[in-house]
Write an enzyme that holds these catalytic residues in place. Structure first.
Site, PDB file in Angstrom:
ATOM      1  N   SER A 264       0.842  -1.193   0.000  1.00  0.00           N
ATOM      2  CA  SER A 264       0.000   0.000   0.000  1.00  0.00           C
ATOM      3  C   SER A 264       0.880   1.247   0.000  1.00  0.00           C
ATOM      4  O   SER A 264       2.087   1.159   0.242  1.00  0.00           O
ATOM      5  CB  SER A 264      -0.883   0.019   1.253  1.00  0.00           C
ATOM      6  OG  SER A 264      -0.061   0.266   2.391  1.00  0.00           O
ATOM      7  N   LYS A 265       0.237   2.374  -0.229  1.00  0.00           N
ATOM      8  CA  LYS A 265       0.979   3.635  -0.217  1.00  0.00           C
ATOM      9  C   LYS A 265       1.580   3.857   1.162  1.00  0.00           C
ATOM     10  O   LYS A 265       2.678   4.378   1.295  1.00  0.00           O
ATOM     11  CB  LYS A 265       0.045   4.780  -0.601  1.00  0.00           C
ATOM     12  CG  LYS A 265       0.741   6.124  -0.524  1.00  0.00           C
ATOM     13  CD  LYS A 265      -0.028   7.184  -1.254  1.00  0.00           C
ATOM     14  CE  LYS A 265       0.516   8.577  -1.093  1.00  0.00           C
ATOM     15  NZ  LYS A 265       1.591   8.817  -0.176  1.00  0.00           N
TER      16      LYS A 265
END
Ligand code: GLU
Length: 519
Positions: A264-265
């Site tokens: 994920s970011k």
């Protein structure tokens, strides 16, 4: 001319991230390796989630990597328009076709009614709370209401959606090129909305209609779309297009570096690496630095992404875009998740940076120096590049590590001073400085010979003086070959830096460290 036609179909609901970019790359490579066509279609049917700038961002990212598309909203093509919001009439027509054929129906339920249904089912402990073959009979739709009432409601502008009439008992099977046979029973699906009340289609309808009309032969997309695929197969069946349905390949998930879950970011932010191809500022003003701006080369990202889910077989890891355009095949896409190993990306970058001509790197360094108001000769810049090119991972390292050859050190690494600087070192360096001032010529060999002579006299080996010499010349404890450094600094600057250090550095009383540097 091959008939292969693939598409990248992003929704401009945010910045294209590394996973989307991989999907684009695989589609592009597959088209190239089959002499087919690569289409960019913008899927902007979820108008509420559109993010300004997200579409332009897609072009910018693809351009940066040199992923050329054959047809797109910008370029046009035989199947234009390629932006779904410009194709509403088409989707409407196909939705109506399904209604007429009784494969879809109007539903007038309000949000409250839908919620009441869910509550009822929950209270009855039903397995799920779906709008489906069982529940639709008690809802407000064109299957339960008299035809004239439905007509009136539509004529009076009562809002409605169109839902797909999913059969109760039907097997849906398709062969995914990566995962093999996928089998789903229709009773697990709900009566998906295909046309929303505002007249916009949902993703499923628009995606299937467009893939069909645009003659897409292969759908290559992320694994997160696998659950939608059975519904899509059913839509192809309803339209009578099952025989010409594209072949599906669902790409494996991209995992966190430790393999523990989807990347994920947040993971990327935490571990300090980019996740977006180029710089992005989201609508809230949050800025994210891209791979491009972090100094990753397009060659790196292409090579890195190509191996993130595709296994070429064999030991070879370095693939240029040309190589990939020939070698890429769907058969070698892996099923299991692909670990995102940023160290690998750095390694690729180091490799591709080393392959750059010295001229190109010199131009880069020259411009970077100028930006800091530092001018220098082309020769010196070139020498610095040659000295550093095997030591850098990113182009900006050239400036970071090379600046010291253009500006004398403003300070000295105190730890190194504490460990390596003392009266004897200062005295030997002083002799060295005096000895070289008499030299009429200057290069790394002369510097070496002069130092050797001074050391002989002092009865010292090279290892004993080099850390102090490096400290005096660069302020640091580590770096490339010192003789080369002295050559590129030039005699005068070498003397000045030595004298400056000798004057400025407080010698500590005794030699506390005998760590030695090798010549
Ligand atoms: N619009 C979808 C997306 O945003 C496309 C999925 C597909 O390729 O079918 O990824």
């Amino acid at each position: 001319m091959s008939s292969v036609r693939v598409r990248f179909a992003p929704s401009p609901t945010g910045a294209l991230h590394i996973g989307g970019l991989r999907t684009a790359l695989y589609n592009y490579l597959f088209a190239k390796s089959n002499h087919g066509k690569f289409v960019l279609r913008i899927e902007d049917t979820d108008q509420a989630r559109l993010v300004p700038g997200a579409e332009d961002y897609i072009y910018e990212a693809l351009d940066w990597l040199g992923i050329a598309v054959d047809e797109s909203p910008r370029q046009g093509g035989d199947f234009a328009p390629y932006r779904q919001s410009e194709r509403l009439e088409i989707y409407h027509k196909y939705a109506m076709q399904l209604v007429e054929e009784k494969k879809a129906y109007y539903a007038f339920d309000s949000a409250d009614e839908l919620q009441a249904m869910r509550n009822r089912l929950k209270a009855a402990k039903a397995a799920n709370q779906q709008y489906n073959a069982i529940t639709r009979v008690s809802m407000s739709n064109s299957l339960t209401l008299p035809a004239n009432q439905v007509d009136d409601m539509i004529a009076n502008g009562v809002p409605y959606v169109i839902r797909l009439k999913i059969p109760l008992k039907e097997d849906i099977r398709f062969e995914d090129r990566v995962r093999g046979w996928v089998k789903v029973h229709s009773s697990t699906l709900d009566d998906k909305v295909i046309l929303k009340s505002g007249g916009f289609p949902t993703y499923h309808l628009a995606n299937v209609v467009d893939d069909h009309l645009m003659k897409i032969t292969h759908v290559i997309r992320g694994e997160e779309w696998l659950p939608s695929a059975p519904l899509h197969v059913l839509l192809y069946r309803f339209f009578g297009w099952e025989n010409s349905m594209p072949e599906f390949s669902h790409l494996p998930l991209i995992l966190k570096p430790d393999g523990n879950g989807k990347l994920s970011k947040r993971d990327a932010d935490k571990q300090g690496f980019p996740i977006y191809p180029v710089n992005w500022t989201d609508p809230q003003g949050v800025h994210s630095t891209g791979f491009r701006e972090s100094g990753y080369l397009p060659e790196t990202i292409i090579n890195f992404l190509a191996l993130l889910g595709w296994n070429p077989g064999g030991e070879l890891e370095l693939f240029s875009r040309d190589d990939l355009e020939k070698a890429f095949s769907l058969d070698r896409i892996v099923k299991s998740g692909a670990k995102f190993d940023i160290d690998k990306a750095r390694w690729f970058n180091q490799h591709y940076l080393r392959q750059k001509p010295v001229e190109e790197l010199s131009e880069y360094l020259s411009a970077a120096l100028l930006q800091q108001g530092l001018h220098s000769s082309t020769d010196k810049i070139r020498m610095v590049v040659e000295l550093l090119r095997d030591r850098i991972v990113f182009p900006q390292d050239l400036l970071e590590q090379g600046r010291i050859y253009f500006v004398a050190p403003a300070q000295y690494d105190q730890q190194v001073v504490n460990k390596k600087w003392n009266r004897e070192v200062a005295s030997v360096l002083n002799q060295f400085s005096e000895s070289i001032s008499a030299c009429s010529q200057w290069n790394h060999e002369i510097a070496h010979n002069q130092l050797e002579k001074v050391l002989e006299k002092a009865g010292w080996g090279f290892g004993k003086i080099l850390p102090g010499l490096r400290l005096a010349l660069t302020g640091m404890g580590k770096g490339p070959d010192l003789m080369k450094i002295m050559e590129l600094l030039g005699k005068t600057e070498t003397i000045e830096r030595l004298n400056h250090a000798i004057e400025r550095l407080e010698p500590i009383p005794q030699s506390t460290n005998d760590d030695q540097e090798k010549t």
